[in-house]
Write an enzyme that holds these catalytic residues in place. Structure first.
Site, mmCIF file in Angstrom:
data_model
loop_
_atom_site.group_PDB
_atom_site.id
_atom_site.type_symbol
_atom_site.label_atom_id
_atom_site.label_comp_id
_atom_site.label_asym_id
_atom_site.label_seq_id
_atom_site.Cartn_x
_atom_site.Cartn_y
_atom_site.Cartn_z
ATOM 1 N N ARG A 71 -82.062 -31.526 44.329
ATOM 2 C CA ARG A 71 -82.655 -30.439 43.249
ATOM 3 C C ARG A 71 -83.957 -31.050 42.630
ATOM 4 O O ARG A 71 -84.101 -32.194 42.469
ATOM 5 C CB ARG A 71 -81.498 -30.769 42.031
ATOM 6 C CG ARG A 71 -81.155 -29.539 41.203
ATOM 7 C CD ARG A 71 -81.965 -29.362 40.219
ATOM 8 N NE ARG A 71 -82.309 -30.308 39.225
ATOM 9 C CZ ARG A 71 -81.613 -30.757 38.323
ATOM 10 N NH1 ARG A 71 -80.626 -29.971 37.814
ATOM 11 N NH2 ARG A 71 -82.031 -31.556 37.296
ATOM 12 N N HIS B 21 -75.654 -21.945 34.164
ATOM 13 C CA HIS B 21 -74.936 -21.995 35.467
ATOM 14 C C HIS B 21 -73.700 -23.025 35.353
ATOM 15 O O HIS B 21 -73.949 -23.682 34.330
ATOM 16 C CB HIS B 21 -75.876 -22.526 36.694
ATOM 17 C CG HIS B 21 -76.626 -23.905 36.587
ATOM 18 N ND1 HIS B 21 -77.719 -23.721 35.623
ATOM 19 C CD2 HIS B 21 -76.459 -25.031 37.027
ATOM 20 C CE1 HIS B 21 -78.426 -25.109 35.459
ATOM 21 N NE2 HIS B 21 -77.526 -25.903 36.126
ATOM 22 N N ASP C 153 -80.260 -26.271 32.302
ATOM 23 C CA ASP C 153 -80.530 -27.581 32.702
ATOM 24 C C ASP C 153 -81.633 -28.313 31.777
ATOM 25 O O ASP C 153 -82.390 -27.490 31.174
ATOM 26 C CB ASP C 153 -81.272 -27.723 34.223
ATOM 27 C CG ASP C 153 -80.417 -27.465 35.151
ATOM 28 O OD1 ASP C 153 -79.236 -28.081 34.893
ATOM 29 O OD2 ASP C 153 -80.751 -27.185 36.182
ATOM 30 N N HIS D 251 -73.780 -24.648 31.530
ATOM 31 C CA HIS D 251 -75.292 -24.955 30.931
ATOM 32 C C HIS D 251 -76.475 -24.633 31.506
ATOM 33 O O HIS D 251 -76.638 -23.726 32.130
ATOM 34 C CB HIS D 251 -75.136 -26.579 31.156
ATOM 35 C CG HIS D 251 -75.164 -26.967 32.565
ATOM 36 N ND1 HIS D 251 -74.194 -27.108 33.516
ATOM 37 C CD2 HIS D 251 -76.258 -27.419 33.362
ATOM 38 C CE1 HIS D 251 -74.879 -27.047 34.843
ATOM 39 N NE2 HIS D 251 -76.068 -27.726 34.704
HETATM 40 C C1 OGA Z 1 -78.065 -28.504 38.965
HETATM 41 C C2 OGA Z 1 -76.502 -28.075 38.916
HETATM 42 C C3 OGA Z 1 -75.045 -26.916 40.478
HETATM 43 C C4 OGA Z 1 -74.259 -27.212 41.672
HETATM 44 O O1 OGA Z 1 -78.616 -28.358 39.977
HETATM 45 O O2 OGA Z 1 -78.480 -28.589 37.852
HETATM 46 O O3 OGA Z 1 -75.851 -27.924 37.997
HETATM 47 O O4 OGA Z 1 -73.606 -26.518 42.092
HETATM 48 N N1 OGA Z 1 -75.868 -27.858 40.034
HETATM 49 O O5 OGA Z 1 -74.484 -28.293 42.141
HETATM 50 MN MN MN Z 2 -77.453 -28.043 36.149
#
Ligand code: OGA
Ligand code: MN
Length: 279
Positions: A270, A254, A105, A103
């Site tokens: 995050r 990612h 974000d 995806h």
């Molecule tokens: C994010 C996500 C990936 C992770 O932070 O948007 O998808 O590895 N994280 O935690």
């Molecule tokens: Mn993400």
């Protein structure tokens, strides 16, 4: 080594660069900021090792790339006093909400975040890697006929899968009461800083091409996702405690590898830097 005292090295052929010689717990000077911005344009994903920073510092760093805001649907809890710092926590009895899907974000927003910043505060070594793929490359590698076709298309993005995820089982995801209407974005977007064109669809939030059915859209979307995520187009990050990663949602997707259970602690903070409407 640049004038900024930073050193960069490539982590994979397609994207990803590690920057060393930088301490994000203190403010960066103009030269360092310029060097980080340049590296970010080149590598799409940056890795800073061994960072020990407060949430306030993480917010200040993220703000260099765009306005920092809480999650638009409050999908996760924020930390005390900092609702814009989202907590991703996997611990005994409460699994971290899964992100094991490719995806970009918050692509379901009319103005999705330009960049995301993820700080690994507790890591169980060997588990919970994060993968990234290069959406410039995914676009560039298509045939000219396919690029021309996609250049004229718009796709719909919806947060419905996120609401669905957060509804199921016990996790750190919070219930999403109101799923906003889907938004439309160009299938190919031009990066506002590099001027390069990147594919901007993803298997999680993109439901279909505008003006076509889900069924009609699926084969082509699947083809694009498969091309985008082939191993040669991916960097897989093995987390160490203190790693801080940032990625460009405008030109990378990612995927959080889900190879652990609630016995493997994982705690991440995050933040996101807001961006423009894709065009
Ligand atoms: C994010 C996500 C990936 C992770 O932070 O948007 O998808 O590895 N994280 O935690
Ligand atoms: Mn993400």
């Amino acid at each position: 080594m640049t004038d900024s005292g930073m050193e960069a090295h490539r982590l994979a052929g397609t994207l990803g660069g590690e920057l060393s010689g930088i301490d994000l717990s203190v403010e960066q000077n103009e030269e360092q900021i310029a060097a980080i911005r340049a590296a970010f344009r080149d590598y799409l994903v940056l890795v800073f090792r061994g960072q020990d920073m407060t949430p306030a510092r993480q917010v200040a760093f993220t703000r260099l790339f765009g306005p920092v805001e809480p999650h638009p649907l409050a999908s996760r809890k924020g930390i005390e006093g900092h609702p814009e710092v989202l907590v991703f926590e996997n611990k005994r009895g409460t699994a971290g909400a899964r992100n094991d899907f490719w995806h970009s974000d918050i692509s379901f927003s009319a103005t999705p975040p330009a960049a995301s910043v993820l700080h690994g505060r507790t890591i169980t070594p060997g588990y919970g890697d994060t993968m990234f793929c290069n959406m410039y490359q995914a676009y560039d590698e298509l045939s000219s006929g396919m690029r021309k076709l996609l250049d004229g298309l718009t796709a719909m993005h919806t947060s419905a899968p996120l609401a669905e995820r957060n509804r199921s089982n016990v996790s750190d995801g919070l219930p999403i009461a109101d799923v906003p209407p889907p938004v439309e974005h160009p299938v190919v977007r031009t990066h506002p800083e590099t001027g390069r064109r990147a594919l901007y669809v993803n298997p999680y939030f993109t439901s279909h091409f505008k003006g076509m059915t889900v069924e009609e859209s699926r084969p082509l979307l699947e083809h694009l996702h498969q091309r985008a995520t082939r191993p040669e187009n991916v960097y897989r990050h093995h987390w160490r405690q203190g790693d801080l990663l940032m990625w460009d949602n405008r030109c990378a997707m990612h995927y959080a590898v889900y190879d652990y259970d609630d016995t493997k602690p994982r705690l991440m903070h995050r933040t996101t830097a807001g961006g423009d409407a894709p065009r």
